[in-house]
Design a protein around this motif. Structure first.
Motif, mmCIF file in Angstrom:
data_model
loop_
_atom_site.group_PDB
_atom_site.id
_atom_site.type_symbol
_atom_site.label_atom_id
_atom_site.label_comp_id
_atom_site.label_asym_id
_atom_site.label_seq_id
_atom_site.Cartn_x
_atom_site.Cartn_y
_atom_site.Cartn_z
ATOM 1 N N GLN A 13 34.124 -30.178 12.077
ATOM 2 C CA GLN A 13 33.264 -29.958 13.097
ATOM 3 C C GLN A 13 33.289 -28.320 12.761
ATOM 4 O OE1 GLN A 13 31.630 -31.799 14.152
ATOM 5 N NE2 GLN A 13 29.947 -29.997 14.031
ATOM 6 N N LYS A 14 34.204 -27.666 12.403
ATOM 7 C CA LYS A 14 34.171 -25.520 11.933
ATOM 8 C C LYS A 14 33.876 -25.599 10.938
ATOM 9 C CE LYS A 14 36.299 -21.496 11.603
ATOM 10 N NZ LYS A 14 37.753 -20.929 11.476
ATOM 11 N N GLU A 15 34.367 -27.252 9.688
ATOM 12 C CA GLU A 15 33.934 -27.049 8.221
ATOM 13 C C GLU A 15 33.184 -28.115 8.491
ATOM 14 O OE1 GLU A 15 37.761 -28.476 6.497
ATOM 15 O OE2 GLU A 15 37.310 -29.570 7.127
ATOM 16 N N ILE A 16 32.588 -28.642 9.174
ATOM 17 C CA ILE A 16 30.752 -29.476 8.982
ATOM 18 C C ILE A 16 29.721 -27.767 8.703
ATOM 19 C CG2 ILE A 16 28.956 -30.600 10.174
ATOM 20 C CD1 ILE A 16 31.831 -32.495 10.876
ATOM 21 N N ASP A 17 29.924 -27.004 10.663
ATOM 22 C CA ASP A 17 29.014 -26.278 10.670
ATOM 23 C C ASP A 17 29.420 -25.384 9.356
ATOM 24 O OD1 ASP A 17 29.122 -27.317 13.095
ATOM 25 O OD2 ASP A 17 30.334 -26.112 13.663
ATOM 26 N N TRP A 18 29.822 -25.033 8.420
ATOM 27 C CA TRP A 18 30.364 -24.377 7.828
ATOM 28 C C TRP A 18 28.663 -24.682 6.440
ATOM 29 C CZ3 TRP A 18 32.013 -24.623 2.890
ATOM 30 C CH2 TRP A 18 32.007 -23.355 1.649
#
Length: 219
Positions: A13-18
């Motif tokens: 989810q962190k990579e998607i948000d980035w």
């Protein structure tokens, strides 16, 4: 992670948000610099001549369909003022919406007298006139030979007529003759009486798309 390439790697989810936060769409059009494309402001009009801000010499107005500048004549403006005082002004005023008024009838009477006809009929503009007149004369089963450079209102009228249509090359009288001769041959082959079918050649006097004149004497 390269978002332009397919991957089977499951993103956190962190990579998607980035990816979402860092993504910048490409512009739909290139950036226009005001210095490269300055805004041309009209300061004065004299017939079809325009005086633009920042330019010493006047320029010819080719952005209007009023090629001869008739709409800018003092007599036209004077009568336009009189019409505004008598009838007022709205956002639009098609005859079909708001009915017939006295100047419609007077104009048609004057036009018929000038043209030497029994009657005349006026439309709000040239586009509606030609798109209405063609299907009024030519119906399903009739034949139309149309110049391929004819404008959109003419093509609209041609489509509305539901007639059989043949397009000939722009201002090419040889191509038109070839099409006509082919039709004559088909008439003889199929034992068809040409007088049982109404046939028209459709063209323009001054072509809106090309600016060329119709070779009327040859036609």
């Amino acid at each position: 992670v390269d978002p332009t390439k397919e991957t089977k790697t499951k993103l956190s989810q962190k990579e998607i948000d980035w990816l979402i936060e860092s993504w910048e769409p490409e512009p739909l059009v290139t950036e226009v610099m005001e210095e490269q494309n300055p805004l041309h402001v009209v300061e004065r009009m004299n017939g079809n001549q325009l005086k633009l801000r920042g330019m010493k010499d006047t320029v010819l107005d080719l952005s209007s369909n009023d090629f001869l500048g008739l709409g800018k004549l003092p007599s036209i403006k004077e009568n336009a003022h009189k019409a505004l005082d008598k009838y007022g002004c709205g956002s639009c005023g098609p005859r079909g919406f708001y009915g017939t008024i006295d100047v419609h009838l007077q104009f048609e009477a004057d036009l018929a007298k000038f043209m030497g006809t029994q009657q005349a009929l006026c439309y709000s503009d040239g586009a509606s006139a030609v798109s209405s007149c063609i299907p009024a004369y030519s119906k399903k089963g009739d034949l139309l030979l149309v110049d391929e450079a004819c404008s959109e209102p003419i093509r609209t009228g041609v489509n509305l007529s539901r007639s059989t249509v043949h397009y000939f090359k722009h201002n090419d009288m040889k191509d038109l003759r070839n099409i006509m001769e082919t039709i004559v041959k088909d008439d003889k082959k199929n034992k068809r009486d040409s007088l049982q079918q109404r046939r028209f050649v459709v063209t323009e006097g001054l072509f809106n798309a090309t600016g060329k004149l119709c070779p009327l004497p040859e036609l």
